[in-house]
Design an enzyme around this catalytic site. Structure first.
Site, PDB file in Angstrom:
ATOM      1  N   ALA A  60      -3.591  -5.951   6.017  1.00 13.30           N
ATOM      2  CA  ALA A  60      -2.522  -6.407   5.133  1.00 13.30           C
ATOM      3  C   ALA A  60      -1.329  -5.463   5.313  1.00 13.30           C
ATOM      4  O   ALA A  60      -1.481  -4.346   5.817  1.00 13.30           O
ATOM      5  CB  ALA A  60      -3.009  -6.391   3.691  1.00 13.30           C
TER       6      ALA A  60
ATOM      7  N   GLY B 286      -7.650  -5.954   6.148  1.00 13.43           N
ATOM      8  CA  GLY B 286      -7.488  -7.410   6.182  1.00 13.43           C
ATOM      9  C   GLY B 286      -7.673  -7.978   7.588  1.00 13.43           C
ATOM     10  O   GLY B 286      -8.066  -9.136   7.754  1.00 13.43           O
TER      11      GLY B 286
ATOM     12  N   GLU C 162     -11.250  -8.346   7.910  1.00 15.49           N
ATOM     13  CA  GLU C 162     -11.660  -9.456   7.028  1.00 15.49           C
ATOM     14  C   GLU C 162     -11.315 -10.808   7.639  1.00 15.49           C
ATOM     15  O   GLU C 162     -12.064 -11.780   7.503  1.00 15.49           O
ATOM     16  CB  GLU C 162     -11.012  -9.265   5.644  1.00 15.49           C
TER      17      GLU C 162
ATOM     18  N   GLU D  68      -9.884   0.578   3.366  1.00 17.00           N
ATOM     19  CA  GLU D  68      -9.160   0.462   2.090  1.00 17.00           C
ATOM     20  C   GLU D  68      -9.379   1.639   1.151  1.00 17.00           C
ATOM     21  O   GLU D  68      -8.440   2.107   0.506  1.00 17.00           O
ATOM     22  CB  GLU D  68      -9.540  -0.843   1.370  1.00 17.00           C
TER      23      GLU D  68
HETATM   24  C1  HXC Z   1       2.174  -2.430   7.824  1.00 18.40           C
HETATM   25  C2  HXC Z   1       1.602  -1.233   9.703  1.00 18.40           C
HETATM   26  C3  HXC Z   1       0.226  -1.364   9.413  1.00 18.40           C
HETATM   27  C4  HXC Z   1      -0.132  -2.097   8.251  1.00 18.40           C
HETATM   28  C5  HXC Z   1       0.431  -0.238  11.226  1.00 18.40           C
HETATM   29  N1  HXC Z   1       1.672  -0.516  10.825  1.00 18.40           N
HETATM   30  N2  HXC Z   1      -0.460  -0.721  10.371  1.00 18.40           N
HETATM   31  N3  HXC Z   1       2.555  -1.751   8.920  1.00 18.40           N
HETATM   32  N4  HXC Z   1       0.890  -2.598   7.477  1.00 18.40           N
HETATM   33  N5  HXC Z   1      -1.388  -2.318   7.887  1.00 18.40           N
HETATM   34  C6  HXC Z   1       2.929  -0.170  11.485  1.00 18.40           C
HETATM   35  C7  HXC Z   1       3.265   1.307  11.357  1.00 18.40           C
HETATM   36  O1  HXC Z   1       3.873   1.567  10.117  1.00 18.40           O
HETATM   37  C8  HXC Z   1       4.202   1.474  12.520  1.00 18.40           C
HETATM   38  O2  HXC Z   1       5.464   0.937  12.170  1.00 18.40           O
HETATM   39  C9  HXC Z   1       3.614   0.574  13.598  1.00 18.40           C
HETATM   40  O3  HXC Z   1       2.819  -0.383  12.877  1.00 18.40           O
HETATM   41  C10 HXC Z   1       2.717   1.310  14.564  1.00 18.40           C
HETATM   42  O4  HXC Z   1       1.743   1.990  13.822  1.00 18.40           O
HETATM   43  P1  HXC Z   1       1.390   3.540  14.076  1.00 18.40           P
HETATM   44  O5  HXC Z   1       0.694   4.033  12.867  1.00 18.40           O
HETATM   45  O6  HXC Z   1       2.600   4.281  14.522  1.00 18.40           O
HETATM   46  O7  HXC Z   1       0.370   3.429  15.303  1.00 18.40           O
HETATM   47  P2  HXC Z   1      -0.806   4.439  15.648  1.00 18.40           P
HETATM   48  O8  HXC Z   1      -0.375   5.875  15.465  1.00 18.40           O
HETATM   49  O9  HXC Z   1      -1.281   4.038  17.005  1.00 18.40           O
HETATM   50  O10 HXC Z   1      -1.952   4.163  14.587  1.00 18.40           O
HETATM   51  C11 HXC Z   1      -2.608   2.909  14.570  1.00 18.40           C
HETATM   52  C12 HXC Z   1      -3.410   2.762  13.264  1.00 18.40           C
HETATM   53  C13 HXC Z   1      -2.512   3.036  12.056  1.00 18.40           C
HETATM   54  C14 HXC Z   1      -4.599   3.757  13.272  1.00 18.40           C
HETATM   55  C15 HXC Z   1      -3.976   1.345  13.233  1.00 18.40           C
HETATM   56  O11 HXC Z   1      -1.331   2.260  12.221  1.00 18.40           O
HETATM   57  C16 HXC Z   1      -3.127   2.711  10.741  1.00 18.40           C
HETATM   58  O12 HXC Z   1      -3.993   3.423  10.260  1.00 18.40           O
HETATM   59  N6  HXC Z   1      -2.662   1.601  10.133  1.00 18.40           N
HETATM   60  C17 HXC Z   1      -3.153   1.208   8.816  1.00 18.40           C
HETATM   61  C18 HXC Z   1      -4.498   0.556   8.923  1.00 18.40           C
HETATM   62  C19 HXC Z   1      -5.028   0.213   7.557  1.00 18.40           C
HETATM   63  O13 HXC Z   1      -5.232   1.090   6.699  1.00 18.40           O
HETATM   64  N7  HXC Z   1      -5.231  -1.079   7.316  1.00 18.40           N
HETATM   65  C20 HXC Z   1      -5.752  -1.574   6.029  1.00 18.40           C
HETATM   66  C21 HXC Z   1      -4.579  -1.986   5.168  1.00 18.40           C
HETATM   67  S1  HXC Z   1      -5.110  -2.423   3.572  1.00 18.40           S
HETATM   68  P3  HXC Z   1       6.832   1.731  12.492  1.00 18.40           P
HETATM   69  O14 HXC Z   1       7.915   0.858  11.934  1.00 18.40           O
HETATM   70  O15 HXC Z   1       6.703   3.066  11.827  1.00 18.40           O
HETATM   71  O16 HXC Z   1       6.840   1.847  13.986  1.00 18.40           O
HETATM   72  C22 HXC Z   1      -5.643  -4.014   3.727  1.00 18.40           C
HETATM   73  C23 HXC Z   1      -6.052  -4.671   2.423  1.00 18.40           C
HETATM   74  C24 HXC Z   1      -6.411  -6.127   2.585  1.00 18.40           C
HETATM   75  O17 HXC Z   1      -5.671  -4.570   4.772  1.00 18.40           O
HETATM   76  C25 HXC Z   1      -6.479  -6.836   1.253  1.00 18.40           C
HETATM   77  C26 HXC Z   1      -5.149  -7.136   0.633  1.00 18.40           C
HETATM   78  C27 HXC Z   1      -5.214  -7.885  -0.671  1.00 18.40           C
END
Ligand code: HXC
Length: 232
Positions: A63, A108, A111, A131
């Protein structure tokens, strides 16, 4: 469509989440586009659906964290519900849906893959429910679908720790069906889809429904449903 790329060939539909710069994170707009596409796929003559992410790095990083950080409880509930609507539609679609996991499938993103019928992955895939590391619990069905696919002990391990697992570990726990090299992931997925497409749409669709219903009902009811469906 701004965030989903749709390609159709011989009854196979490939949906690519096309937000590569954000690792295919699924904003509300992405989810709304999914609803439109799935509404169409419910009615059209397509046979098998493939979902993947643009680029080499991510299926979907989940997400949209930026959006989530700005919203209050009302919008958060709407976002959670929208996600559930999309994933439920995928699960209930009377056609097989295959996730081609070409990199990160987190939160997500994982999921979304869990709502698909089959999961193929490339060796660089990283799956997980991170999460809790963000102070939230899984919100798009992770606690329920992961449990049903890998069992409670493994689901709790992944959810409580938030750790990421690679394709090999995911396959060892039945979370991923098969691993293909990054270069071949899509072509192998398409050729698998084409094989399914040779079979009766009706028979495949009803079998999907029976297996899905079987997960949530007792054996007796599941068997009765099978008798009824078989003799229709
Ligand atoms: C928005 C995201 C994102 C996300 C990455 N980006 N994941 N933007 N939402 N979930 C963006 C970063 O901000 C960045 O944007 C670009 O994508 C590249 O990401 P980096 O972090 O620079 O890449 P990297 O260093 O290679 O790391 C990859 C990664 C990391 C390990 C996947 O991005 C990460 O941990 N992302 C979050 C993963 C996560 O926690 N997902 C769960 C979300 S909660 P910019 O503009 O800075 O270049 C969820 C809840 C679901 O999903 C239910 C909802 C109701």
């Amino acid at each position: 469509m701004q965030y989903l790329k749709i390609e159709k060939e011989d009854g196979i539909v490939q949906i690519t989440i096309d937000r590569e710069d954000k690792l295919n994170a699924m904003s509300l707009d992405v989810m709304n586009e999914f609803i439109s596409v799935l509404d169409e796929l419910e009615k059209d003559s397509s046979k098998v659906i493939i979902i993947t992410g643009a680029g080499q790095k991510a299926f979907s990083a989940g997400a949209d964290i930026e959006y989530m950080s700005k919203i209050g409880p009302t919008e958060a509930e709407k976002y959670a519900i929208r996600g559930h609507e999309v994933l439920n539609k995928i699960e209930k679609l009377e056609k097989p849906v295959i996730a081609a996991i070409n990199g990160y499938a987190l939160g997500g993103g994982c999921e979304l893959a869990l709502s698909c019928d089959i999961r193929f992955a490339s060796p660089n895939a990283q799956l997980g429910q991170p999460e809790v590391t963000l102070g939230i619990c899984p919100g798009w069905g992770g606690t329920q679908r992961l449990l049903r696919i890998v069992g409670p002990a493994r689901a709790k391990d992944l959810i409580f720790s938030g750790r990421r697992i690679n394709a090999e570990e995911a396959m060892s726990m039945g979370l991923v069906n098969k691993v293909f090299s990054s270069e071949n992931l899509l072509s192998e997925t398409k050729s698998y889809a084409k094989n399914i497409a040779k079979n009766s749409n009706y028979a495949v669709g009803i079998s999907k429904m029976l297996v899905n219903r079987g997960m949530d009902t007792n054996l007796d009811t599941g068997l009765k449903l099978e008798i009824y469906s078989w003799s229709l």
